[in-house]
Design a protein around this motif. Structure first.
Motif, PDB file in Angstrom:
ATOM      1  N   PHE A  44      97.247   5.666 -74.924  1.00 10.16           N
ATOM      2  CA  PHE A  44      96.134   4.859 -74.430  1.00 10.16           C
ATOM      3  C   PHE A  44      94.846   5.675 -74.384  1.00 10.16           C
ATOM      4  N   ALA A  45      94.938   6.925 -73.913  1.00  9.49           N
ATOM      5  CA  ALA A  45      93.750   7.772 -73.797  1.00  9.49           C
ATOM      6  C   ALA A  45      93.134   8.046 -75.165  1.00  9.49           C
ATOM      7  N   ILE A  46      93.980   8.299 -76.168  1.00 14.13           N
ATOM      8  CA  ILE A  46      93.473   8.548 -77.527  1.00 14.13           C
ATOM      9  C   ILE A  46      92.838   7.290 -78.090  1.00 14.13           C
ATOM     10  N   ALA A  99      85.647   9.039 -71.455  1.00 17.26           N
ATOM     11  CA  ALA A  99      86.915   8.865 -72.176  1.00 17.26           C
ATOM     12  C   ALA A  99      87.425  10.195 -72.716  1.00 17.26           C
ATOM     13  N   ARG A 100      86.522  11.049 -73.158  1.00 21.23           N
ATOM     14  CA  ARG A 100      86.928  12.342 -73.715  1.00 21.23           C
ATOM     15  C   ARG A 100      87.502  13.251 -72.629  1.00 21.23           C
ATOM     16  N   LEU A 101      86.869  13.259 -71.467  1.00 20.38           N
ATOM     17  CA  LEU A 101      87.372  14.087 -70.369  1.00 20.38           C
ATOM     18  C   LEU A 101      88.750  13.604 -69.908  1.00 20.38           C
ATOM     19  N   ARG A 102      88.941  12.283 -69.897  1.00 21.35           N
ATOM     20  CA  ARG A 102      90.246  11.759 -69.513  1.00 21.35           C
ATOM     21  C   ARG A 102      91.302  12.186 -70.522  1.00 21.35           C
ATOM     22  N   LEU A 103      90.945  12.099 -71.810  1.00 22.57           N
ATOM     23  CA  LEU A 103      91.895  12.486 -72.853  1.00 22.57           C
ATOM     24  C   LEU A 103      92.263  13.961 -72.739  1.00 22.57           C
ATOM     25  N   MET A 104      91.276  14.817 -72.520  1.00 18.97           N
ATOM     26  CA  MET A 104      91.548  16.248 -72.457  1.00 18.97           C
ATOM     27  C   MET A 104      92.419  16.611 -71.259  1.00 18.97           C
ATOM     28  N   SER A 105      92.343  15.817 -70.190  1.00 16.95           N
ATOM     29  CA  SER A 105      93.149  16.107 -69.001  1.00 16.95           C
ATOM     30  C   SER A 105      94.505  15.415 -69.022  1.00 16.95           C
ATOM     31  N   GLU A 106      94.749  14.552 -70.006  1.00 16.51           N
ATOM     32  CA  GLU A 106      96.014  13.809 -70.060  1.00 16.51           C
ATOM     33  C   GLU A 106      97.157  14.779 -70.375  1.00 16.51           C
ATOM     34  N   PRO A 107      98.214  14.804 -69.571  1.00 15.48           N
ATOM     35  CA  PRO A 107      99.320  15.740 -69.806  1.00 15.48           C
ATOM     36  C   PRO A 107     100.150  15.361 -71.031  1.00 15.48           C
ATOM     37  N   VAL A 108     100.824  16.338 -71.590  1.00 13.45           N
ATOM     38  CA  VAL A 108     101.749  16.088 -72.698  1.00 13.45           C
ATOM     39  C   VAL A 108     103.164  16.185 -72.153  1.00 13.45           C
TER      40      VAL A 108
END
Length: 245
Positions: A44-46, A99-108
Motif C-alpha cells: 500500500f505504501a509503495i 507518502a515518501r516518509l511513510r514508505l521509508m519508515s514502513e517495516p519489511v
C-alpha cells in the motif's frame, strides 16, 4: 537541484517508469515470480507513493509549461495560470513528501518485502540522487537480516571482511594513539588494505549473516557521510537479493 526541478524534466519521468510496473506484488504493477507476497502495508505504501508522485510530476510539468508561457507573453492570465500551477505543485509536493516518509519508515517482514522495497527505493535514489532512500533500504535490510540470521552466524566472505574492518576501526578509535605517524602506520597496516578490498572488489554475501554485516557497515558509513564506501556495499546487497530471487 530539488525534487520539483528534477520532475520538471521528461528524462526523470521516463527513468521513474511511472507508467510501468517495477515492483513485484504491488497493485497495478506487472508481477514477477516471488516465493511469498509483499506484505499489505508495504504494498500500500509503495502504491500510494507512486500515485502521489505521478500527481506531483504532472503538477511540476504543468508549472514549467505555465512559467515558460508567462515568460514569452506576460499577461494577467498567464501570470494567474502560473501562480495557480505553482500552488498546486506545492500542495502535491507536500503530499509526495508525506507518502515518501511513510514508505521509508514502513517495516519489511519478509525477503519479498526486502526485494520490493529495494527495487522501488533504489529506483528513486537513482533518479533523485538523494541518500535518504538508500539509507532507508539499508536500515530495512539490516533489520530483516538480523531476524533471519539468528544467533549462529555462518562463515561468509563479506561477514569476515566487514567485521575485520569494523574491529580495526573500533580498535583505533578506542586506543590512546595520538601521534599522527602512529595513526597512519596503524591505518596502513590494518585498515587501508580492508578498505581497498571493499572499494575495489567487495565480495557478495553468501548468507544472511554476510548481508547483515554489509548492511550494518553501509549504515554506519552513511551515518559518517562515507558514501564512497557505502556504495559498493549497497551493490553487494542488491546482488545478494537478486541471487535469492
Amino acid at each position: 537541484m530539488n525534487r520539483r526541478q528534477i520532475l520538471s524534466t521528461t528524462g526523470a519521468v521516463a527513468s521513474l517508469g511511472l507508467c510501468a510496473g517495477i515492483v513485484a506484488g504491488v497493485p497495478g504493477c506487472t508481477p514477477a515470480p516471488a516465493a511469498e507476497p509483499v506484505s499489505p502495508g508495504l504494498a500500500f505504501a509503495i502504491d500510494q507513493h507512486r500515485k502521489v508522485l505521478a500527481d506531483f510530476t504532472t503538477s511540476c510539468l504543468l508549472f514549467s509549461a505555465c512559467e515558460e508561457a508567462a515568460g514569452k507573453l506576460e499577461t494577467p492570465q498567464t501570470i494567474a495560470a502560473m501562480d495557480a500551477a505553482d500552488e498546486a505543485a506545492q500542495i502535491d509536493g507536500e503530499r509526495e513528501t508525506t507518502a515518501r516518509l511513510r514508505l521509508m519508515s514502513e517495516p519489511v517482514l519478509s525477503l519479498a518485502d526486502v526485494r520490493a522495497k529495494a527495487d522501488y527505493l533504489t529506483e528513486q535514489a537513482r533518479v533523485f540522487d538523494f541518500p535518504d532512500e538508500v539509507a532507508a533500504l539499508v536500515v530495512s535490510l539490516g533489520a530483516r537480516s538480523a531476524q533471519a540470521a539468528g544467533p549462529a552466524l555462518l562463515s561468509d566472505p563479506m561477514a569476515d571482511i566487514a567485521t575485520a574492518y569494523t574491529v580495526a576501526n573500533e580498535t583505533l578509535n578506542a586506543s590512546d594513539i595520538d601521534d599522527a605517524d602512529a595513526v597512519e602506520a596503524f591505518s596502513v597496516a590494518h585498515i587501508d588494505p580492508l578498505r581497498d578490498r571493499l572499494l575495489s572488489s567487495a565480495p557478495t554475501p553468501t548468507t544472511m549473516a554476510g548481508a547483515l554485516a554489509a548492511a550494518r557497515l553501509a549504515e554506519r558509513s552513511i551515518g559518517q557521510g562515507d558514501w564512497h564506501l557505502a556504495e559498493p556495499l549497497i551493490v553487494t546487497l542488491r546482488q545478494f537479493l537478486e541471487g535469492r530471487a
